[in-house]
Scaffold this active site. Structure first.
Site, PDB file in Angstrom:
ATOM      1  N   SER A  52       0.825  -1.196   0.000  1.00 52.69           N
ATOM      2  CA  SER A  52       0.000   0.000   0.000  1.00 52.69           C
ATOM      3  C   SER A  52       0.863   1.251   0.000  1.00 52.69           C
ATOM      4  CB  SER A  52      -0.923   0.015   1.216  1.00 52.69           C
ATOM      5  OG  SER A  52      -0.208   0.502   2.322  1.00 52.69           O
ATOM      6  N   LYS A  53       0.198   2.349  -0.266  1.00 57.58           N
ATOM      7  CA  LYS A  53       0.850   3.648  -0.351  1.00 57.58           C
ATOM      8  C   LYS A  53       1.719   3.900   0.881  1.00 57.58           C
ATOM      9  CE  LYS A  53      -0.782   8.015  -2.187  1.00 57.58           C
ATOM     10  NZ  LYS A  53      -1.924   8.805  -2.558  1.00 57.58           N
ATOM     11  N   ARG A  54       1.234   3.422   2.013  1.00 57.72           N
ATOM     12  CA  ARG A  54       1.968   3.655   3.265  1.00 57.72           C
ATOM     13  C   ARG A  54       3.346   2.993   3.271  1.00 57.72           C
ATOM     14  NH1 ARG A  54      -1.471   1.017   6.786  1.00 57.72           N
ATOM     15  NH2 ARG A  54      -2.974   0.926   5.107  1.00 57.72           N
ATOM     16  N   GLY A  93       5.514   3.125   1.056  1.00 59.40           N
ATOM     17  CA  GLY A  93       6.504   4.015   0.457  1.00 59.40           C
ATOM     18  C   GLY A  93       7.129   3.481  -0.824  1.00 59.40           C
TER      19      GLY A  93
END
Ligand code: GLU
Length: 482
Positions: free
Chosen positions: A249-251, A253
């Site tokens: 996910s975007k989290r 990085g």
């Protein structure tokens, strides 16, 4: 003819999973001599982000995934931008209303909120079909009074069965499905409606998308049937995972193409890597050009088990791509990294780059490989001990002391002549090559590894700095041995 489409929503971010979808769509089309089409799905007006469409174009261009028709052909975003075709969708929805396959719904938000229920800890709000029983007169009066409305699909009774190329045959009881919204109060279609209309109008034969759409597919099939249209071949892809339990996910990085490029990965390597994230070629091979992927791709190789994104593998693959780049091309993309890592102006950066090219996994590793050039690290004397070459502190000290005058007297400061002067000394001392080269290399780099050997380092650093570094090495060893 095979026609596939990539239908991204412009979010300003190209998730690796989405790019993989685009790649597989492209490969399916191209390997079958078909067409690959790009469609911008921007009907969710609240989520629009500036420049997001450019992110899509730029990513596809850098990835060599070229579309055949669409946005940049015939108008700014061409005929395949959903927001520009708003009225078409309404027309189709009204056709379904006419056929009794859809209906107006005037329910207020409050009423819909009241339908929400807690079931097993989850909020469920299945629409209760309140407006399905409105009379013709009531509907007409509401429309006349401009009461806000949505248009909902009327789910038929029965069961829906379909086959997915990856997940196999799936049957769903229609009772489990809600009368989903087709047209929203702002007049825009929902994704759920627009994708069916567009896929039909664009003659899409193979729909490839994330497995999160698998559960909605029966509803789409009911729409195809309601219109009397052919259902496309479905290929749903499992999620790309960060590990066994979490999606990438975007989290994290490093979930987007842009994150990876910023981390020093080459687009060609990213594409090669993600091609193998969920697809296994029939031959035992890992490095593929785009042409080779087109040649080798086969839907049969797709897997339904989630693929785990492995940055170590990607870094290895990227390193292989960096190695294979013609030097000038490598230098063009890496020059800024060298320039920001080496501030000294007497260094031949191109020469340094030629040594580094085969020793990095990503462009971002350049700085750590070359930061010894500006400043000699404060290394420990144990670096001089090399087990295989049997170098000791004493031996290193002795050899540095004997090489110092030889280098001082070397007039022609080139790799070749430095090397041959050192070789002469080695022969006269009757030692092994490594027993001289290792201590010199260590004194010049202050690192356990360096992008090149002793004589190359000496040439690169220049005579003055070479002598200074060797003297420092001698001091360090004398101190350690005292
Ligand atoms: N706009 C959808 C998305 O970005 C596309 C899904 C599909 O390919 O049908 O997820």
């Amino acid at each position: 003819m095979i026609r596939t489409r990539f239908a991204p929503s412009p979010t300003g971010y190209m998730h690796i999973g989405n790019l993989r979808t685009a790649l597989y769509e492209f490969l399916i089309a191209k390997s079958g001599g078909g067409k690959f089409i790009l469609r911008i799905e921007d009907t969710d007006r609240e989520r629009l982000v500036d420049n997001a469409v450019d992110v899509i174009y730029d990513t596809l261009k850098a990835s060599r995934i070229t579309h055949d028709e669409g946005p940049d052909i015939g108008g700014p975003y061409g005929p395949y931008v959903q927001s520009e075709r708003k009225n078409d969708y309404l027309k189709y929805a009204l056709e379904l209303v006419e056929k009794g396959e859809a209906y107006y719904c005037f329910c207020t938000k409050e009423r819909l909120d009241n339908l929400k229920q807690e079931v097993n800890g989850q909020t469920v709000a299945k629409y209760d079909r309140h407006c399905l029983s409105l009379s013709k007169e009531e509907i007409e009066k509401n429309l006349e009074n401009k009461v806000p409305y949505v248009i909902r699909q009327k789910i038929r009774e029965g069961k829906t069965t379909f086959t997915d190329e990856v997940y196999g045959s799936i049957t769903v009881d229609n009772e489990e499905m809600e009368d989903q919204i087709l047209i929203k109060t702002d007049g825009f279609p929902t994704y759920n409606f627009a994708n069916v209309i567009d896929d039909h109008n664009m003659n899409i034969t193979h729909v490839v998308r994330g497995s999160e759409y698998l559960s909605s597919t029966p509803k789409y099939n009911l729409l195809y049937e309601a219109f009397g249209w052919d259902i496309p071949t479905y290929i749903h892809l499992p999620a790309v995972m960060k590990d066994a339990h979490n999606k990438l996910s975007k989290r994290n990085g490093d979930a987007s193409f842009q994150d990876l490029v910023a981390k020093g990965y080459l687009p060609d390597a990213i594409i090669n890597y993600i091609a193998l994230l969920g697809w296994a070629p029939s031959e035992n091979k890992e490095i593929f050009t785009m042409e080779e992927l087109i040649e080798a791709f086969d839907i049969k190789g797709l897997s339904k088990s989630p693929a785990i994104f492995d940055p170590v593998k990607l870094t290895w693959m990227n390193g292989e791509y960096i190695k294979k780049l013609p030097f000038e091309e490598f230098y063009t993309i890496a020059e800024s990294e060298f320039k920001s890592a080496v501030k000294r102006d007497d260094i031949d950066l191109k020469k340094l780059a030629s040594y580094v090219q085969s020793r990095i996994g990503t462009l971002k590793e350049i700085s750590e490989k070359v930061d010894f050039v500006d400043t000699l690290p404060d290394y420990g004397p144990e670096l001089y001990v090399h087990k295989k070459m049997k170098t000791t502190l004493e031996m290193s000290l002795e050899n540095l002391k004997s090489v110092l005058p030889v280098l001082e007297n070397t007039e022609e400061w080139t790799n070749d002549s430095i090397y041959s002067e050192m070789l002469k000394l080695i022969e006269s001392m009757g030692i092994k090559n490594g027993q001289m080269f290792w201590p010199v290399r260590t004194a010049l780099s202050g690192e356990p590894t360096s992008p090149c050997g002793a004589s190359e380092l000496a040439e690169l650093l220049g005579k003055e700095d070479t002598l200074v570094r060797i003297k420092k090495g001698i001091e360090k060893l004398e101190k350690a041995l005292s």
